[in-house]
Design a protein around this motif. Structure first.
Motif, PDB file in Angstrom:
ATOM      1  N   GLY A 132       0.842  -1.204   0.000  1.00 52.88           N
ATOM      2  CA  GLY A 132       0.000   0.000   0.000  1.00 52.88           C
ATOM      3  C   GLY A 132       0.866   1.239   0.000  1.00 52.88           C
ATOM      4  O   GLY A 132       2.031   1.209  -0.384  1.00 52.88           O
ATOM      5  N   ARG A 133       0.304   2.345   0.457  1.00 48.92           N
ATOM      6  CA  ARG A 133       1.029   3.629   0.458  1.00 48.92           C
ATOM      7  C   ARG A 133       2.008   3.693   1.618  1.00 48.92           C
ATOM      8  O   ARG A 133       1.719   3.194   2.702  1.00 48.92           O
ATOM      9  N   LEU A 134       3.158   4.320   1.362  1.00 48.45           N
ATOM     10  CA  LEU A 134       4.131   4.538   2.430  1.00 48.45           C
ATOM     11  C   LEU A 134       4.930   5.801   2.189  1.00 48.45           C
ATOM     12  O   LEU A 134       4.993   6.316   1.083  1.00 48.45           O
ATOM     13  N   SER A 135       5.518   6.290   3.269  1.00 48.17           N
ATOM     14  CA  SER A 135       6.380   7.466   3.248  1.00 48.17           C
ATOM     15  C   SER A 135       7.454   7.256   4.308  1.00 48.17           C
ATOM     16  O   SER A 135       7.211   6.609   5.325  1.00 48.17           O
ATOM     17  N   LEU A 136       8.635   7.794   4.072  1.00 48.34           N
ATOM     18  CA  LEU A 136       9.734   7.682   5.026  1.00 48.34           C
ATOM     19  C   LEU A 136       9.993   9.026   5.695  1.00 48.34           C
ATOM     20  O   LEU A 136       9.958  10.068   5.034  1.00 48.34           O
ATOM     21  N   LEU A 137      10.276   8.986   6.990  1.00 48.52           N
ATOM     22  CA  LEU A 137      10.699  10.165   7.738  1.00 48.52           C
ATOM     23  C   LEU A 137      12.061   9.835   8.324  1.00 48.52           C
ATOM     24  O   LEU A 137      12.194   8.876   9.077  1.00 48.52           O
ATOM     25  N   CYS A 138      13.080  10.589   7.942  1.00 50.21           N
ATOM     26  CA  CYS A 138      14.440  10.366   8.435  1.00 50.21           C
ATOM     27  C   CYS A 138      14.819  11.512   9.367  1.00 50.21           C
ATOM     28  O   CYS A 138      14.750  12.684   8.979  1.00 50.21           O
ATOM     29  N   ARG A 139      15.212  11.141  10.579  1.00 50.92           N
ATOM     30  CA  ARG A 139      15.652  12.128  11.566  1.00 50.92           C
ATOM     31  C   ARG A 139      17.160  11.961  11.753  1.00 50.92           C
ATOM     32  O   ARG A 139      17.623  10.903  12.169  1.00 50.92           O
ATOM     33  N   PHE A 140      17.891  13.020  11.464  1.00 47.31           N
ATOM     34  CA  PHE A 140      19.342  12.998  11.563  1.00 47.31           C
ATOM     35  C   PHE A 140      19.782  13.662  12.855  1.00 47.31           C
ATOM     36  O   PHE A 140      19.333  14.764  13.171  1.00 47.31           O
ATOM     37  N   ALA A 141      20.661  13.006  13.589  1.00 48.65           N
ATOM     38  CA  ALA A 141      21.099  13.519  14.897  1.00 48.65           C
ATOM     39  C   ALA A 141      21.857  14.839  14.766  1.00 48.65           C
ATOM     40  O   ALA A 141      21.662  15.756  15.553  1.00 48.65           O
ATOM     41  N   GLU A 142      22.696  14.949  13.759  1.00 44.06           N
ATOM     42  CA  GLU A 142      23.569  16.116  13.666  1.00 44.06           C
ATOM     43  C   GLU A 142      22.946  17.298  12.925  1.00 44.06           C
ATOM     44  O   GLU A 142      23.556  18.346  12.813  1.00 44.06           O
ATOM     45  N   GLU A 143      21.732  17.140  12.433  1.00 39.50           N
ATOM     46  CA  GLU A 143      21.101  18.220  11.674  1.00 39.50           C
ATOM     47  C   GLU A 143      19.772  18.616  12.307  1.00 39.50           C
ATOM     48  O   GLU A 143      19.101  17.809  12.915  1.00 39.50           O
ATOM     49  N   VAL A 148      11.498  14.059   4.876  1.00 38.88           N
ATOM     50  CA  VAL A 148      10.295  13.253   4.723  1.00 38.88           C
ATOM     51  C   VAL A 148      10.059  13.050   3.228  1.00 38.88           C
ATOM     52  O   VAL A 148      10.168  14.000   2.448  1.00 38.88           O
ATOM     53  N   THR A 149       9.787  11.811   2.838  1.00 34.80           N
ATOM     54  CA  THR A 149       9.575  11.528   1.421  1.00 34.80           C
ATOM     55  C   THR A 149       8.111  11.724   1.056  1.00 34.80           C
ATOM     56  O   THR A 149       7.233  11.680   1.908  1.00 34.80           O
ATOM     57  N   SER A 150       7.883  11.907  -0.220  1.00 30.75           N
ATOM     58  CA  SER A 150       6.513  11.926  -0.709  1.00 30.75           C
ATOM     59  C   SER A 150       5.930  10.508  -0.547  1.00 30.75           C
ATOM     60  O   SER A 150       6.661   9.553  -0.369  1.00 30.75           O
ATOM     61  N   TRP A 151       4.609  10.394  -0.592  1.00 33.36           N
ATOM     62  CA  TRP A 151       3.943   9.104  -0.448  1.00 33.36           C
ATOM     63  C   TRP A 151       3.991   8.362  -1.768  1.00 33.36           C
ATOM     64  O   TRP A 151       3.857   8.957  -2.837  1.00 33.36           O
ATOM     65  N   VAL A 152       4.204   7.055  -1.682  1.00 38.30           N
ATOM     66  CA  VAL A 152       4.267   6.213  -2.879  1.00 38.30           C
ATOM     67  C   VAL A 152       3.568   4.893  -2.558  1.00 38.30           C
ATOM     68  O   VAL A 152       3.592   4.419  -1.426  1.00 38.30           O
ATOM     69  N   THR A 153       2.920   4.318  -3.567  1.00 40.84           N
ATOM     70  CA  THR A 153       2.244   3.034  -3.383  1.00 40.84           C
ATOM     71  C   THR A 153       3.183   1.905  -3.786  1.00 40.84           C
ATOM     72  O   THR A 153       3.747   1.921  -4.888  1.00 40.84           O
ATOM     73  N   VAL A 154       3.350   0.952  -2.865  1.00 45.91           N
ATOM     74  CA  VAL A 154       4.232  -0.203  -3.133  1.00 45.91           C
ATOM     75  C   VAL A 154       3.459  -1.498  -3.047  1.00 45.91           C
ATOM     76  O   VAL A 154       2.450  -1.583  -2.404  1.00 45.91           O
TER      77      VAL A 154
END
Length: 154
Positions: A132-143, A148-154
């Motif tokens: 189904g649809r998904l999106s990634l959220l990446c949290r970087f410690a040093e920044e 956050v990525t756009s939503w995509v269906t997989v």
């Protein structure tokens, strides 16, 4: 608390019956639930949006592809490359953050979310994500800026 403010067990039972009736006869439409879940992305309004710039499924739409699907998301903060492989009705994700660095990666999907850590080389993997649809959220410690990525269906 005044007696009029107390909720009795009878009141709770009645509310449970009303809730069950509404869920059975007039459930919330799936598109409303989907929109409500998508609105939660505003929690990350300060994150840098990574747009989908490459999708191997689109490049091979007219040709059969036997390998994993490759997605590339790009932003000023970083580029994220993700391979998606079907696995027993779900999906296996293998990712790489370009400009390698450690990060907390949150995969938001139809079943909720799955958290994983990207190592110092920016690599991460998740064995099972619902189709189904998904999106990634990446949290970087040093920044200070997340990605956050756009939503995509997989």
């Amino acid at each position: 608390m005044a007696d009029k403010d107390k909720v009795s067990l009878d009141d709770l039972a009645l509310l449970a019956q009303v809730r069950a009736a509404i869920e059975e006869y007039d459930p919330v439409p799936p598109n409303v639930l989907s929109a409500a879940r998508a609105s939660l992305t505003w929690r990350t309004v300060d994150a840098e949006l990574a747009e989908l710039i490459e999708d191997s499924a689109l490049a091979t739409a007219s040709v059969r592809s036997s390998g994993p699907r490759s997605l590339v998301f790009e932003s000023p903060v970083a580029t994220v490359v993700v391979e998606v492989e079907p696995k027993n009705g779900s999906r296996r994700l293998t990712g790489q953050i370009v400009l390698p660095r450690a990060a907390q990666v949150e995969v938001r999907h139809v079943g909720g979310r799955t958290d994983v850590e990207a190592d110092a080389q920016g690599r991460f993997a998740i064995e099972s994500v619902p189709a189904g649809r998904l999106s990634l959220l990446c949290r970087f410690a040093e920044e200070s800026r997340d990605l956050v990525t756009s939503w995509v269906t997989v």
